[in-house]
Design an enzyme around this catalytic site. Structure first.
Site, short mmCIF file in Angstrom:
data_model
loop_
_atom_site.label_atom_id
_atom_site.label_comp_id
_atom_site.label_asym_id
_atom_site.label_seq_id
_atom_site.Cartn_x
_atom_site.Cartn_y
_atom_site.Cartn_z
N ASP A 84 -7.70 9.76 11.54
CA ASP A 84 -8.58 10.82 12.02
C ASP A 84 -10.01 10.33 12.21
OD1 ASP A 84 -8.38 10.73 9.00
OD2 ASP A 84 -10.14 12.01 9.19
N GLY A 103 0.82 -1.21 0.00
CA GLY A 103 0.00 0.00 0.00
C GLY A 103 0.85 1.25 0.00
N GLN A 104 0.18 2.39 0.19
CA GLN A 104 0.86 3.69 0.07
C GLN A 104 2.01 3.84 1.07
OE1 GLN A 104 -1.54 7.26 -1.20
NE2 GLN A 104 -3.14 6.14 -0.11
N TRP A 137 -6.06 11.84 5.27
CA TRP A 137 -6.04 12.31 3.88
C TRP A 137 -4.72 11.96 3.18
CZ3 TRP A 137 -9.02 17.47 2.82
CH2 TRP A 137 -10.29 17.42 3.42
N ASP A 163 -1.05 -12.71 7.76
CA ASP A 163 -2.45 -12.52 7.40
C ASP A 163 -3.22 -12.08 8.63
OD1 ASP A 163 -4.99 -12.53 6.41
OD2 ASP A 163 -5.08 -14.69 6.02
N LEU A 164 -3.44 -10.76 8.76
CA LEU A 164 -4.13 -10.25 9.94
C LEU A 164 -5.63 -10.50 9.88
CD1 LEU A 164 -2.33 -6.88 10.76
CD2 LEU A 164 -1.81 -9.21 11.50
N LYS A 188 -10.57 1.05 13.82
CA LYS A 188 -9.24 1.61 14.03
C LYS A 188 -9.06 2.06 15.49
CE LYS A 188 -6.30 2.28 11.57
NZ LYS A 188 -5.11 1.43 11.31
N ALA A 237 -3.88 -2.49 7.32
CA ALA A 237 -5.20 -1.99 7.69
C ALA A 237 -6.22 -2.28 6.59
CB ALA A 237 -5.16 -0.48 7.95
N TYR A 256 -15.20 1.79 9.94
CA TYR A 256 -13.76 1.97 9.78
C TYR A 256 -13.16 2.66 11.00
CZ TYR A 256 -9.33 3.93 8.18
OH TYR A 256 -8.01 4.30 8.09
#
Length: 308
Positions: free
Chosen positions: A108, A10-11, A156, A36-37, A135, A66, A131
């Site tokens: 956030d 991912g990012q 963001w 593997d979560l 988290k 996530a 979500y």
């Protein structure tokens, strides 16, 4: 320093891989199928992390794994909680067993978004969707595990990698003269490359310093604030300057763009504590957004054989 970062490509994971050499770190990605979560047990999570660097073991762990599909989480809450809450707890417990510091990435969305000012770490949480709730549960699981941890809440996120708002705007501008973008949600746009630098710096601080104040919850976002429409306008301006696609921005209200999950109207996070304790201030989002947009346009031109 050796850092194990959990999650698929991912990012943040890819950004950490790119930025590691700049900070003289070695990043080892630990993701599916080894880790593997979604369905892994405590033992399988521990085994995957323990084996990351053979017998030596990593010096720090960054949990970037996530379930981040905010809207889809509303229809698959079990999966979101399995990864974001139960999985986070398993990573934290593994960190305790390995005696390795942990940086856990959060969001956030743990807040309702109703506050008029930027949120501080001392503000009450109140997620409004699956979500955010998952988290927040992950934060609590990390704390309850007793991990030597710092929790970084961000918002963001965009980058040269994966799917994100900047890349979506560039794609839409290819065949549209005008793009409608929400203007009544405000937040702090955050480059994943800048966040990667911050996460690795925090990890290094945890490894080299035992001061308890370095642990706990911190906010880590790009400097400055914007609406989504502001970000779109900045992307199109940077793209046009680089010879890429551009479009006019039509500013709309959230009510005109309904989504399964409610978006916080205020996603701004106060990052004063991160600056005061860890000495970290993420760059202004305008500059980072411009740099990433320009990079993406250059990459597109290179792929098409148009770059000079």
């Amino acid at each position: 320093m050796r850092i194990a970062v959990t999650g698929g490509p991912g990012q943040l994971v890819l950004s950490m891989g790119e930025r590691a050499s700049t900070l003289a770190h070695r990043v080892e990605e630990v993701g599916p199928p080894a880790l593997d979560l979604a369905s892994g047990s405590d033992e399988s999570v521990f085994a995957a992390l323990a084996a990351t660097f053979g017998g030596a073991g990593p010096q720090a762990i960054v949990n970037a794994a996530a379930h981040t599909a905010v809207d889809r989480a509303e229809s698959e809450p079990e999966l979101a909680f399995a990864i974001n809450a139960t999985g986070a707890g398993a990573v934290a417990r593994a960190a305790v067993r390995l005696n390795i510091p942990l940086v856990h990435i959060s969001t956030d969305y743990v807040f309702s978004g109703e506050k008029l000012l930027p949120y501080t770490e001392a503000d009450a949480t109140g997620p409004t969707g699956v979500y955010g709730a998952s988290k927040l549960a992950g934060e609590l699981a990390t704390i309850e595990a007793g991990a030597d941890a710092a929790i970084l809440r961000t918002a963001w996120v965009y980058s040269p990698f994966g799917a994100n708002f900047v890349k979506t705007m560039l794609r839409l501008a290819i065949d549209r003269d005008e793009v409608s973008v929400v203007d009544d949600q405000r937040g702090c746009p955050t480059s994943a490359l800048d966040l990667a630098d911050a996460a690795m710096t925090v990890a290094a601080n945890l490894v080299t310093r035992s001061d308890p104040v370095l642990r706990g919850v911190f906010h880590a976002t790009g400097s400055g604030e914007a609406s989504w429409a502001d970000v779109a306008q900045a992307v199109f301006a940077a793209s046009a300057s680089a010879g890429g696609p551009s479009a006019l921005v039509r500013r709309i209200a959230t009510a005109q763009y309904p989504t399964p999950a409610r978006r916080p109207p205020n996603s701004r996070l106060d990052c004063t504590r991160l600056a005061a304790i860890h000495g970290i201030v993420l760059p202004d989002w305008h500059a980072s957004c411009r740099d990433i947009t320009t990079r993406l346009i250059h990459e597109i031109k290179t792929e098409k054989g148009l770059a000079r």
